[in-house]
Design an enzyme around this catalytic site. Structure first.
Site, PDB file in Angstrom:
ATOM      1  N   SER A 199      -9.660   1.843   2.819  1.00 19.89           N
ATOM      2  CA  SER A 199      -8.787   2.557   1.914  1.00 19.89           C
ATOM      3  C   SER A 199      -7.742   1.673   1.235  1.00 19.89           C
ATOM      4  CB  SER A 199      -8.066   3.662   2.677  1.00 19.89           C
ATOM      5  OG  SER A 199      -7.245   3.101   3.686  1.00 19.89           O
ATOM      6  N   LYS A 230       0.846  -1.195   0.000  1.00 18.04           N
ATOM      7  CA  LYS A 230       0.000   0.000   0.000  1.00 18.04           C
ATOM      8  C   LYS A 230       0.880   1.244   0.000  1.00 18.04           C
ATOM      9  CE  LYS A 230      -3.890   1.958   2.676  1.00 18.04           C
ATOM     10  NZ  LYS A 230      -4.789   1.744   3.825  1.00 18.04           N
ATOM     11  N   SER A 274      -9.898  -0.369   7.103  1.00 14.58           N
ATOM     12  CA  SER A 274      -9.330  -0.275   5.755  1.00 14.58           C
ATOM     13  C   SER A 274      -8.641  -1.518   5.219  1.00 14.58           C
ATOM     14  CB  SER A 274      -8.346   0.889   5.690  1.00 14.58           C
ATOM     15  OG  SER A 274      -9.064   2.064   5.472  1.00 14.58           O
TER      16      SER A 274
HETATM   17  N1  GLN Z   1     -13.048   4.302   6.176  1.00 16.67           N
HETATM   18  C1  GLN Z   1     -12.448   4.756   7.372  1.00 16.67           C
HETATM   19  C2  GLN Z   1     -12.066   6.205   7.264  1.00 16.67           C
HETATM   20  O1  GLN Z   1     -12.282   6.758   6.226  1.00 16.67           O
HETATM   21  C3  GLN Z   1     -11.302   3.896   7.750  1.00 16.67           C
HETATM   22  C4  GLN Z   1     -10.064   4.199   7.013  1.00 16.67           C
HETATM   23  C5  GLN Z   1      -8.908   3.351   7.421  1.00 16.67           C
HETATM   24  O2  GLN Z   1      -9.062   2.338   8.097  1.00 16.67           O
HETATM   25  N2  GLN Z   1      -7.727   3.793   7.037  1.00 16.67           N
HETATM   26  O3  GLN Z   1     -11.552   6.790   8.162  1.00 16.67           O
END
Ligand code: GLN
Length: 476
Positions: free
Chosen positions: A154, A79, A178
């Protein structure tokens, strides 16, 4: 060369049996990426030359008859918020568009020590803020199961790369879901480790008290292999920890397992077909001899609002370092004074969701509001953790859906941030409580995968892996 469904163990066997060389395997992935990634857009950058020379090194070892580790010569994806020395690391943000990482994240060092091949860096929501990978400054990733749909986020690029056979496995990061949510949307395995299990050194910080790096793999065994390498104490991250004798895979089998099913996780607004599939999966455990118990996690309804105070607050502090002076994009030339450098660089460098979070976080931390929002959220975080501690006195693991829906269509939720935030409703509590949790495929609805979430006690990754494996292998 057939790459479909190839696992780490499968690739390792192929290398040892000389069915293919590490160079051939790497070339095959690079060729597949070239052909497939035009559609999927899982990768932001490729590392072709370096990958091939790393692979040649492994082939040398092999032809010298040396024993190699199970990860040696295995092509992976990372990532793009995790630093890999000498490669571009953008966090999918314009502000870091040309940033080249000066060192390796600890998890990368550990994987490199095993002889891993890094194919490239994968797409994400900018600074890991989002649930669909549509917040990337470099365009969205698409779900390989249905190109009209999002891969989740994400870590959408990593999950899509694994699902699309563009790498053998990948790393993601999970602050509020994410790793698990994209794993669920794409139909792969994703593990969010206990807070502190994996060093965060070299991970571009989003919300430091919640962030964790974890594996995204094709099956549970691969997940275990990768987790075992990346976990453990690191002197460069004071929150990392080595649990000693804990984390043992010994202990209960499915037969004497007590599964907790939280009633707050089977609520209106969740797709009934998702609930049906998850309930069917839990039934399989029950038929295999496990006891199933309805439990209550009473503070669940506060988890999402609490997360959306804490995460943006920490993000607003963490992102202060991107000021047009220290890193990346700078509008110094056009600026009239220092404040103007900050305003112009940050205004241009950050996308809308990141700006929204910075504003939310700065507001919540500002004097006068700090007690009312941040401090109060920290208290709720504690209550959420206590909810879990209490039920874990009676149950071994907790099972629930990962997300209320299957993968949604591109564009469907971008304009409505609140709707987007709702897809984290079953995942954020785990981060707030610092617990480990896995998402793995438990079925499909009209061709779209659905994940089952298994949450464990602190440091009990091995137990949740074992419980998940019983399902995957059809033992139950
Ligand atoms: N969807 C969540 C957010 O937007 C989690 C994101 C993540 O785990 N990096 O904060």
């Amino acid at each position: 060369m057939e790459l479909q469904g190839i696992t780490i163990e499968g690739a390792h066997k192929g290398l040892k049996d000389k069915d293919f060389s590490a160079v051939e395997l790497t070339q095959a992935y690079l060729a597949r990426i070239k052909e497939q990634d035009k559609k999927v857009h899982a990768f932001l950058s490729l590392n072709g030359e370096a990958a091939l020379s790393q692979a040649a090194g492994i082939d040398k070892e092999l032809s010298a008859g040396r024993d190699i580790s199970v990860l040696a010569g295995i092509p992976m994806a990372v990532k793009d918020n995790i630093l890999v020395e000498g490669t571009k690391t953008t966090a999918a943000s314009k502000i870091l568009e040309n940033y080249v990482a000066p060192y390796d994240a600890t998890c990368i060092t550990r994987l490199k020590d095993q002889g891993i091949i890094i194919l490239g860096k994968t797409n994400l929501d900018e600074f890991a803020m989002g649930s669909s990978t549509e917040n990337s400054a470099f365009g969205p990733t698409r779900n390989p199961n249905d190109l009209e749909r999002v891969p989740g986020g994400s870590s959408g690029g990593s999950a899509a790369a694994v699902k699309g056979d563009l790498c053998a496995f990948a790393l993601g990061s999970d602050t509020g879901g994410s790793i698990r949510q994209p794993a669920s949307f794409c139909g792969v395995v994703g593990l969010k480790p206990t807070y502190g299990a994996v060093s965060r050194y070299g991970l571009i910080a989003f919300a430091s008290s919640l962030d964790q790096i974890g594996p995204i793999t094709r099956n549970i065994q691969d997940c275990r292999i990768v987790f075992d390498i990346i976990r453990g104490k690191d002197s460069k991250d004071s929150t990392s920890f080595e649990p000693g004798s804990l984390n043992s895979s010994k202990g209960k089998t499915v037969k004497d397992l007590v599964i907790g099913v939280p009633k707050e996780y089977f609520i209106k607004g969740t797709d009934q077909k998702v609930i049906d599939l998850v309930e069917k999966a839990i039934e399989r455990y029950q038929k295999g001899g496990a006891a199933v118990k309805e439990i209550s996690l009473p503070h669940t309804e506060y988890a999402l609002p609490c997360y959306y105070i804490i995460a943006p607050s920490e993000a607003s502090a963490n992102l202060a370092r991107f000021d047009g002076i220290k890193y990346g994009l700078s509008r110094r030339e056009e600026a009239v004074d220092l404040l103007d450098v900050y305003l112009k660089s940050r205004g241009e460098g950050f996308g809308p969701e990141v700006r929204r979070r910075i504003m939310l976080g700065t507001y919540a931390l500002s004097s006068g509001y700090y007690e009312a929002y941040y401090v109060r959220s920290k208290k709720i975080k504690k209550l959420i953790e206590q909810d879990f501690n209490k039920v874990f006195k009676e149950v071994d693991v907790i099972m629930s859906p990962v997300c209320p829906t299957t993968a949604f269509k591109l564009g469907e939720r971008v304009e409505d941030p609140l709707q987007m935030y709702l897809s984290d409703v079953f995942t954020v509590s785990v981060n707030l409580a610092g617990l480990p949790a896995i998402s793995f495929p438990c079925g499909e609805i009209e061709g779209l995968p659905v994940g089952l979430q298994i949450i464990g006690k602190h440091w009990e990754e091995n137990k949740i892996l074992k419980v998940a494996e019983a399902f995957e292998k059809g033992v139950i």
